[in-house]
Design a protein around this motif. Structure first.
Motif, PDB file in Angstrom:
ATOM      1  N   LYS A   2       2.407   2.258 -25.088  1.00 33.59           N
ATOM      2  CA  LYS A   2       1.021   1.807 -25.000  1.00 33.59           C
ATOM      3  C   LYS A   2       0.708   1.049 -26.285  1.00 33.59           C
ATOM      4  O   LYS A   2       0.901   1.561 -27.382  1.00 33.59           O
ATOM      5  CB  LYS A   2       0.058   2.972 -24.824  1.00 33.59           C
ATOM      6  N   LEU A   3       0.236  -0.199 -26.135  1.00 36.38           N
ATOM      7  CA  LEU A   3      -0.041  -1.057 -27.276  1.00 36.38           C
ATOM      8  C   LEU A   3      -1.512  -1.466 -27.269  1.00 36.38           C
ATOM      9  O   LEU A   3      -1.986  -2.087 -26.319  1.00 36.38           O
ATOM     10  CB  LEU A   3       0.848  -2.306 -27.225  1.00 36.38           C
ATOM     11  N   TYR A   4      -2.210  -1.110 -28.354  1.00 38.57           N
ATOM     12  CA  TYR A   4      -3.612  -1.492 -28.515  1.00 38.57           C
ATOM     13  C   TYR A   4      -3.677  -2.834 -29.240  1.00 38.57           C
ATOM     14  O   TYR A   4      -3.050  -3.010 -30.298  1.00 38.57           O
ATOM     15  CB  TYR A   4      -4.362  -0.430 -29.316  1.00 38.57           C
ATOM     16  N   LYS A  24      11.008  -5.783 -22.811  1.00 41.64           N
ATOM     17  CA  LYS A  24      10.441  -4.443 -22.833  1.00 41.64           C
ATOM     18  C   LYS A  24       8.987  -4.490 -22.361  1.00 41.64           C
ATOM     19  O   LYS A  24       8.363  -5.548 -22.374  1.00 41.64           O
ATOM     20  CB  LYS A  24      10.523  -3.854 -24.243  1.00 41.64           C
ATOM     21  N   THR A  25       8.479  -3.362 -21.950  1.00 40.05           N
ATOM     22  CA  THR A  25       7.132  -3.336 -21.405  1.00 40.05           C
ATOM     23  C   THR A  25       6.274  -2.295 -22.109  1.00 40.05           C
ATOM     24  O   THR A  25       6.775  -1.294 -22.630  1.00 40.05           O
ATOM     25  CB  THR A  25       7.139  -3.021 -19.898  1.00 40.05           C
ATOM     26  N   ALA A  26       4.996  -2.541 -22.108  1.00 39.68           N
ATOM     27  CA  ALA A  26       4.022  -1.602 -22.643  1.00 39.68           C
ATOM     28  C   ALA A  26       2.696  -1.842 -21.945  1.00 39.68           C
ATOM     29  O   ALA A  26       2.393  -2.975 -21.541  1.00 39.68           O
ATOM     30  CB  ALA A  26       3.854  -1.775 -24.151  1.00 39.68           C
ATOM     31  N   GLU A  27       1.917  -0.799 -21.805  1.00 38.86           N
ATOM     32  CA  GLU A  27       0.558  -0.960 -21.321  1.00 38.86           C
ATOM     33  C   GLU A  27      -0.266  -1.568 -22.440  1.00 38.86           C
ATOM     34  O   GLU A  27      -0.296  -1.044 -23.555  1.00 38.86           O
ATOM     35  CB  GLU A  27      -0.030   0.397 -20.933  1.00 38.86           C
ATOM     36  N   LEU A  55       0.682   1.026 -31.814  1.00 33.57           N
ATOM     37  CA  LEU A  55       1.621   1.339 -30.731  1.00 33.57           C
ATOM     38  C   LEU A  55       1.861   2.828 -30.596  1.00 33.57           C
ATOM     39  O   LEU A  55       2.076   3.524 -31.593  1.00 33.57           O
ATOM     40  CB  LEU A  55       2.959   0.641 -31.002  1.00 33.57           C
ATOM     41  N   PHE A  56       1.830   3.295 -29.355  1.00 32.85           N
ATOM     42  CA  PHE A  56       2.399   4.591 -29.001  1.00 32.85           C
ATOM     43  C   PHE A  56       3.759   4.316 -28.361  1.00 32.85           C
ATOM     44  O   PHE A  56       3.851   3.595 -27.370  1.00 32.85           O
ATOM     45  CB  PHE A  56       1.505   5.320 -27.986  1.00 32.85           C
ATOM     46  N   THR A  57       4.817   4.877 -28.925  1.00 28.75           N
ATOM     47  CA  THR A  57       6.148   4.665 -28.376  1.00 28.75           C
ATOM     48  C   THR A  57       6.350   5.519 -27.130  1.00 28.75           C
ATOM     49  O   THR A  57       5.509   6.343 -26.765  1.00 28.75           O
ATOM     50  CB  THR A  57       7.236   5.019 -29.395  1.00 28.75           C
ATOM     51  N   GLU A  58       7.523   5.344 -26.505  1.00 31.85           N
ATOM     52  CA  GLU A  58       7.861   6.121 -25.314  1.00 31.85           C
ATOM     53  C   GLU A  58       7.850   7.618 -25.630  1.00 31.85           C
ATOM     54  O   GLU A  58       7.540   8.446 -24.777  1.00 31.85           O
ATOM     55  CB  GLU A  58       9.237   5.729 -24.786  1.00 31.85           C
ATOM     56  N   ALA A  59       8.211   7.964 -26.861  1.00 31.67           N
ATOM     57  CA  ALA A  59       8.268   9.373 -27.274  1.00 31.67           C
ATOM     58  C   ALA A  59       6.934   9.871 -27.823  1.00 31.67           C
ATOM     59  O   ALA A  59       6.842  11.007 -28.296  1.00 31.67           O
ATOM     60  CB  ALA A  59       9.365   9.554 -28.324  1.00 31.67           C
ATOM     61  N   GLY A  60       5.906   9.018 -27.794  1.00 29.50           N
ATOM     62  CA  GLY A  60       4.604   9.419 -28.298  1.00 29.50           C
ATOM     63  C   GLY A  60       4.431   9.250 -29.790  1.00 29.50           C
ATOM     64  O   GLY A  60       3.431   9.684 -30.359  1.00 29.50           O
ATOM     65  N   ILE A  69       5.560  -2.951 -35.869  1.00 23.00           N
ATOM     66  CA  ILE A  69       5.669  -2.844 -34.415  1.00 23.00           C
ATOM     67  C   ILE A  69       6.673  -3.868 -33.888  1.00 23.00           C
ATOM     68  O   ILE A  69       7.489  -3.564 -33.008  1.00 23.00           O
ATOM     69  CB  ILE A  69       4.288  -3.019 -33.751  1.00 23.00           C
ATOM     70  N   VAL A  70       6.632  -5.087 -34.420  1.00 24.01           N
ATOM     71  CA  VAL A  70       7.621  -6.098 -34.032  1.00 24.01           C
ATOM     72  C   VAL A  70       9.031  -5.595 -34.316  1.00 24.01           C
ATOM     73  O   VAL A  70       9.943  -5.734 -33.490  1.00 24.01           O
ATOM     74  CB  VAL A  70       7.359  -7.437 -34.762  1.00 24.01           C
TER      75      VAL A  70
END
Length: 212
Positions: A2-4, A24-27, A55-60, A69-70
């Motif tokens: 999840k990316l703000y 790659k994908t992110a909300e 960013l919240f990664t896949e692992a939180g 983040i890049v």
């Protein structure tokens, strides 16, 4: 993930472009910075620094700062070099962007293009920011002379990071036409697979709004 992010931001567009080009994908969650959403308790509970991108990664796990983040998104892909020297070059240019370019292009653009009604009250600051940005751009332009991309690795995370605000310098009242090597580099980046403009990448219709 999840990316703000926020619309129109040179910092926010960097990780979104990295996602686009790595596959790659992110909300994407859009916040209204001018409307104060990043300073509201609901978001401060997410990121106490009250800034985007975030960013919240896949692992939180939580990662702030655009270039960090890049780095995370590009890790393990063709956009992140494996050579220690090339990785160090990548970090070198990410630091340069955050110290010699973004701190001056971003505020000059903010008061020149985003809030032009406040430009008169910031006139002296804008001149100072523009002068410092031109100095930083001149160094970048000299480095790019005869080079396709920033590091010896070729196109990668460093280019995405430095491109973020550099390609918006015209909106800060700084003529990019004065920097031929930078202009050529920006054109080459636009030709890379998966590249899309800031207006497309940060179109709120691609994501969701922040609701706390």
């Amino acid at each position: 993930m999840k990316l703000y992010v926020t619309q129109g931001s040179g910092n926010s567009v960097k990780p979104v472009l990295a996602l686009q080009q790595t596959g790659k994908t992110a909300e994407l969650v859009f916040l209204d910075v001018l409307g104060g959403q990043t300073r509201r308790p609901e978001f401060m509970a997410v990121n106490p620094a009250g800034s985007v991108p975030f960013l919240f990664t896949e692992a939180g796990e939580k990662i702030g700062q655009s270039n960090a983040i890049v780095w995370y998104v590009c890790e393990g892909t063709a956009l992140m070099p494996s050579s220690p020297a090339h990785r160090a070059q990548t970090l070198q240019w990410m630091i340069y962007e955050q110290t010699a370019l973004e701190p001056f292009i971003s505020p000059a653009r903010f008061f020149t293009t985003i809030l032009p009604h406040m430009a008169e009250s910031k006139a002296e600051d804008i001149i100072r920011w523009q002068e410092k940005a031109r100095h930083g751009l001149a160094f970048l332009d000299a480095h790019l002379k005869g080079r396709a991309f920033l590091t010896d690795h070729g196109y990668g995370a460093a280019d995405i990071a430095v491109h973020g605000y550099t390609h918006l310098a015209d909106q800060a009242g700084i003529a990019l036409a004065d920097y031929g090597s930078i202009g050529d580099w920006i054109a080459r980046i636009a030709e890379q697979p998966g590249y899309q403009s800031i207006g497309t990448l940060l179109d709120p219709s691609r994501g969701t709004g922040f609701s706390g």
